[in-house]
Scaffold this motif. Structure first.
Motif, PDB file in Angstrom:
ATOM      1  N   TYR A   1     -10.140  -0.857  -7.864  1.00 22.06           N
ATOM      2  CA  TYR A   1      -8.601  -0.897  -7.831  1.00 22.06           C
ATOM      3  C   TYR A   1      -8.366   0.359  -6.384  1.00 22.06           C
ATOM      4  N   ILE A   2      -7.191   0.082  -5.900  1.00 21.40           N
ATOM      5  CA  ILE A   2      -6.753   0.886  -4.788  1.00 21.40           C
ATOM      6  C   ILE A   2      -5.430   1.540  -5.375  1.00 21.40           C
ATOM      7  N   PHE A   3      -5.193   2.938  -5.222  1.00 23.13           N
ATOM      8  CA  PHE A   3      -3.943   3.611  -5.364  1.00 23.13           C
ATOM      9  C   PHE A   3      -3.959   4.443  -4.083  1.00 23.13           C
ATOM     10  N   PHE A   4      -2.712   4.209  -3.553  1.00 26.04           N
ATOM     11  CA  PHE A   4      -2.099   4.608  -2.419  1.00 26.04           C
ATOM     12  C   PHE A   4      -0.824   5.321  -2.424  1.00 26.04           C
ATOM     13  N   THR A   5      -0.482   6.565  -1.824  1.00 20.55           N
ATOM     14  CA  THR A   5       0.691   6.898  -1.824  1.00 20.55           C
ATOM     15  C   THR A   5       0.891   7.301  -0.234  1.00 20.55           C
ATOM     16  N   GLY A   6       2.184   6.931   0.310  1.00 21.11           N
ATOM     17  CA  GLY A   6       2.404   7.207   1.702  1.00 21.11           C
ATOM     18  C   GLY A   6       3.627   6.454   2.390  1.00 21.11           C
ATOM     19  N   SER A   7       3.364   5.982   3.486  1.00 15.98           N
ATOM     20  CA  SER A   7       4.685   5.212   4.010  1.00 15.98           C
ATOM     21  C   SER A   7       4.587   3.714   3.836  1.00 15.98           C
ATOM     22  N   VAL A   8       5.651   3.108   4.104  1.00 17.14           N
ATOM     23  CA  VAL A   8       5.809   1.878   4.024  1.00 17.14           C
ATOM     24  C   VAL A   8       4.797   1.118   5.065  1.00 17.14           C
ATOM     25  N   ALA A   9       4.745   1.551   6.035  1.00 17.36           N
ATOM     26  CA  ALA A   9       4.225   0.931   7.269  1.00 17.36           C
ATOM     27  C   ALA A   9       2.547   0.939   6.900  1.00 17.36           C
ATOM     28  N   VAL A  10       2.234   2.073   6.499  1.00  9.08           N
ATOM     29  CA  VAL A  10       0.778   2.088   6.079  1.00  9.08           C
ATOM     30  C   VAL A  10       0.442   1.392   4.789  1.00  9.08           C
ATOM     31  N   GLY A  11       1.450   1.426   3.721  1.00  8.68           N
ATOM     32  CA  GLY A  11       1.258   0.803   2.626  1.00  8.68           C
ATOM     33  C   GLY A  11       0.992  -0.883   2.941  1.00  8.68           C
ATOM     34  N   LYS A  12       1.619  -1.399   3.783  1.00 11.69           N
ATOM     35  CA  LYS A  12       1.206  -2.941   4.207  1.00 11.69           C
ATOM     36  C   LYS A  12      -0.186  -3.010   4.828  1.00 11.69           C
ATOM     37  N   ILE A  13      -0.657  -2.105   5.517  1.00 12.10           N
ATOM     38  CA  ILE A  13      -1.873  -2.140   5.969  1.00 12.10           C
ATOM     39  C   ILE A  13      -2.833  -2.215   4.823  1.00 12.10           C
ATOM     40  N   VAL A  14      -2.571  -1.073   3.783  1.00  9.92           N
ATOM     41  CA  VAL A  14      -3.739  -1.123   2.682  1.00  9.92           C
ATOM     42  C   VAL A  14      -3.536  -2.433   1.783  1.00  9.92           C
ATOM     43  N   MET A  15      -2.261  -3.011   1.604  1.00  7.39           N
ATOM     44  CA  MET A  15      -2.195  -4.215   0.904  1.00  7.39           C
ATOM     45  C   MET A  15      -2.945  -5.273   1.462  1.00  7.39           C
ATOM     46  N   GLU A  16      -2.855  -5.382   2.926  1.00 13.14           N
ATOM     47  CA  GLU A  16      -3.681  -6.467   3.481  1.00 13.14           C
ATOM     48  C   GLU A  16      -4.927  -6.348   3.619  1.00 13.14           C
ATOM     49  N   ALA A  17      -5.470  -5.248   3.567  1.00 17.65           N
ATOM     50  CA  ALA A  17      -6.838  -4.893   3.344  1.00 17.65           C
ATOM     51  C   ALA A  17      -7.380  -5.178   1.906  1.00 17.65           C
ATOM     52  N   ALA A  18      -6.581  -4.872   1.105  1.00 14.56           N
ATOM     53  CA  ALA A  18      -7.043  -5.260  -0.521  1.00 14.56           C
ATOM     54  C   ALA A  18      -6.872  -6.555  -0.750  1.00 14.56           C
ATOM     55  N   ALA A  19      -5.951  -7.403  -0.290  1.00 10.54           N
ATOM     56  CA  ALA A  19      -5.921  -8.698  -0.338  1.00 10.54           C
ATOM     57  C   ALA A  19      -6.821  -9.469   0.003  1.00 10.54           C
ATOM     58  N   LYS A  20      -7.728  -9.093   1.129  1.00 14.94           N
ATOM     59  CA  LYS A  20      -8.688  -9.837   1.397  1.00 14.94           C
ATOM     60  C   LYS A  20      -9.931 -10.036   0.472  1.00 14.94           C
ATOM     61  N   GLN A  21     -10.219  -8.593  -0.442  1.00 18.10           N
ATOM     62  CA  GLN A  21     -10.862  -8.835  -1.352  1.00 18.10           C
ATOM     63  C   GLN A  21     -10.432  -9.133  -2.805  1.00 18.10           C
ATOM     64  N   LEU A  22      -8.931  -9.226  -2.965  1.00 16.58           N
ATOM     65  CA  LEU A  22      -8.293  -9.554  -4.125  1.00 16.58           C
ATOM     66  C   LEU A  22      -8.436  -8.064  -4.935  1.00 16.58           C
ATOM     67  N   VAL A  23      -8.334  -7.048  -4.316  1.00 17.38           N
ATOM     68  CA  VAL A  23      -8.435  -5.644  -5.216  1.00 17.38           C
ATOM     69  C   VAL A  23      -6.960  -5.438  -5.331  1.00 17.38           C
ATOM     70  N   PRO A  24      -6.626  -4.932  -7.062  1.00 18.08           N
ATOM     71  CA  PRO A  24      -5.420  -5.060  -7.075  1.00 18.08           C
ATOM     72  C   PRO A  24      -4.788  -3.464  -6.552  1.00 18.08           C
ATOM     73  N   VAL A  25      -3.611  -3.306  -6.442  1.00 17.84           N
ATOM     74  CA  VAL A  25      -3.238  -2.200  -5.862  1.00 17.84           C
ATOM     75  C   VAL A  25      -1.824  -1.441  -6.535  1.00 17.84           C
ATOM     76  N   THR A  26      -1.753  -0.259  -6.404  1.00 19.83           N
ATOM     77  CA  THR A  26      -0.712   0.412  -6.587  1.00 19.83           C
ATOM     78  C   THR A  26      -0.180   1.315  -5.423  1.00 19.83           C
ATOM     79  N   LEU A  27       1.095   0.975  -4.855  1.00 19.25           N
ATOM     80  CA  LEU A  27       1.556   1.432  -3.489  1.00 19.25           C
ATOM     81  C   LEU A  27       2.678   2.417  -4.081  1.00 19.25           C
ATOM     82  N   GLU A  28       2.764   3.521  -3.890  1.00 15.97           N
ATOM     83  CA  GLU A  28       3.791   4.835  -3.980  1.00 15.97           C
ATOM     84  C   GLU A  28       4.347   4.998  -2.628  1.00 15.97           C
ATOM     85  N   LEU A  29       5.151   4.103  -2.255  1.00 15.86           N
ATOM     86  CA  LEU A  29       5.818   4.057  -0.624  1.00 15.86           C
ATOM     87  C   LEU A  29       7.094   5.034  -0.859  1.00 15.86           C
ATOM     88  N   GLY A  30       8.172   4.659  -0.055  1.00 11.57           N
ATOM     89  CA  GLY A  30       9.287   5.588   0.035  1.00 11.57           C
ATOM     90  C   GLY A  30      10.541   4.624   0.290  1.00 11.57           C
TER      91      GLY A  30
END
Length: 346
Positions: free
Chosen positions: A73-102
């Motif tokens: 699991y990946i839990f990320f808090t930060g900007s929308v722009a970086v959140g998209k990078i995190v989600m793209e990386a997670a998608a490559k391995q099908l890792v679920p995410v929580t994205l706390e953005l803004g």
């Protein structure tokens, strides 16, 4: 992966939920707050074995390396722009995410609001931590009948909270970096300050600023401000406010000040947002009994309290069947199986 604006709380809060749910944790703090990271690393290493909770300090290269690992699991808090990078990386391995953005969280003050109280609570919510709060009011809609009175009360509240020269007050927050400081200074050119606008370049401070005569297409309205600048707009009809907010990406928070149940209902039922308050700001994040999270571009998933436990667990569904008897009609060899199933379904 924790942000810099509340580097202790936003690192430990989700970590507590992960530990409560029985997980091990790799914690990546922000490189913008190295002093806090050093203290946090020392604290965590003194409490937890490294194979249970460990810190991964460093810059974006460390985050990139971590995102390539097969985490559960990946839990990320930060900007929308970086959140998209995190989600793209997670998608490559099908890792679920929580994205706390803004995002740009609106605040609405209707003409029937308690103006003095609204002013104090908006100033508190906007300028706490020098506006570097993901759920801070990002821009303000005020009914045209009360604009002057509200802005006067807000000026009074700013002076009460931070003194006549907030940028000189040692207890008033700094902007985190030179880059963010310069970005915020440029926003001051997008309107006319009704109050504030002063700055201290030596300490990266900008006085609480209410910005009038701002255009919808100005730079300050194109991204989350994340600083002590509050654009102000007036309106005459709540419907036009709702339409303008609907035209933007869904915000992380929304605040409405009114004593009219119909206005309250119209705003809350017409608009999609992560969470918010009626007649207050920020306080929905303070209760552990409400899930906190965004919707759309403002985030995916939620946490706080028991919702943190739910975030870091997987509900494993298991049926343990009896061996004492067996329903023969379930099998294809049963002559009357279809008829029995139809009876059950009726």
């Amino acid at each position: 992966i924790a942000p810099w604006n509340y580097p202790l709380q936003l690192a430990l809060s989700p970590m507590i939920g992960a530990i409560a749910a029985g997980n091990t944790v790799v914690l990546k703090p922000s490189e913008y707050t190295p002093a806090v990271s050093a203290v946090l690393s020392k604290l965590i290493s003194s409490v937890f074995p490294s194979d249970y909770v460990t810190m991964a300090e460093g810059g974006p290269d460390i985050s990139t390396a971590l995102l390539q690992q097969p985490f559960d699991y990946i839990f990320f808090t930060g900007s929308v722009a970086v959140g998209k990078i995190v989600m793209e990386a997670a998608a490559k391995q099908l890792v679920p995410v929580t994205l706390e953005l803004g995002g740009k969280s609106p605040c609405i003050v209707h003409k029937d609001a308690d103006i003095q109280l609204a002013a104090k609570r908006i100033v508190f919510g906007k300028f706490t931590n020098a506006g570097q709060t993901c759920i801070a009011p990002d821009y303000l809609f005020v009914h045209e009948d009360i604009k002057t009175k509200l802005t006067e009360e807000m000026k009074r509240a700013i002076s009460e909270f931070y003194g006549p020269q907030p940028e000189q007050n040692p207890q008033y927050g700094k902007i985190v970096s030179e880059r963010h400081y310069q970005r915020l200074l440029s926003f001051l050119n997008d309107g006319v300050p009704l109050t504030g606008g002063q700055s201290d370049p030596d300490h990266h401070k900008i006085a609480p600023t209410i910005l009038d005569q701002v255009k919808d297409d100005s730079p300050v309205m194109q991204e989350e401000i994340f600083g002590p600048i509050l654009p102000l707009f007036t309106y005459s009809d709540i419907g036009e406010v709702i339409e303008k907010i609907q035209s933007r990406p869904k915000p992380l928070a929304l605040y409405v000040f009114t004593t009219n149940p119909e206005i309250e209902r119209a705003v809350l039922e017409s608009l999609s947002f992560g969470g918010g308050c009626v007649n207050d700001t920020l306080m929905h994040v303070a209760t552990p009994y409400l899930p906190f999270g965004g919707v759309g571009e403002s985030g995916i998933g939620s946490y706080h309290g028991f919702d943190s436990f739910n975030t870091f667990t997987h509900k494993k569904s298991v049926v343990k069947q009896t061996n004492r008897f067996d329903f023969a009609f379930r099998y294809p060899s049963s002559k009357n199986g279809l008829r029995m199933i139809r009876k059950i379904l009726k």
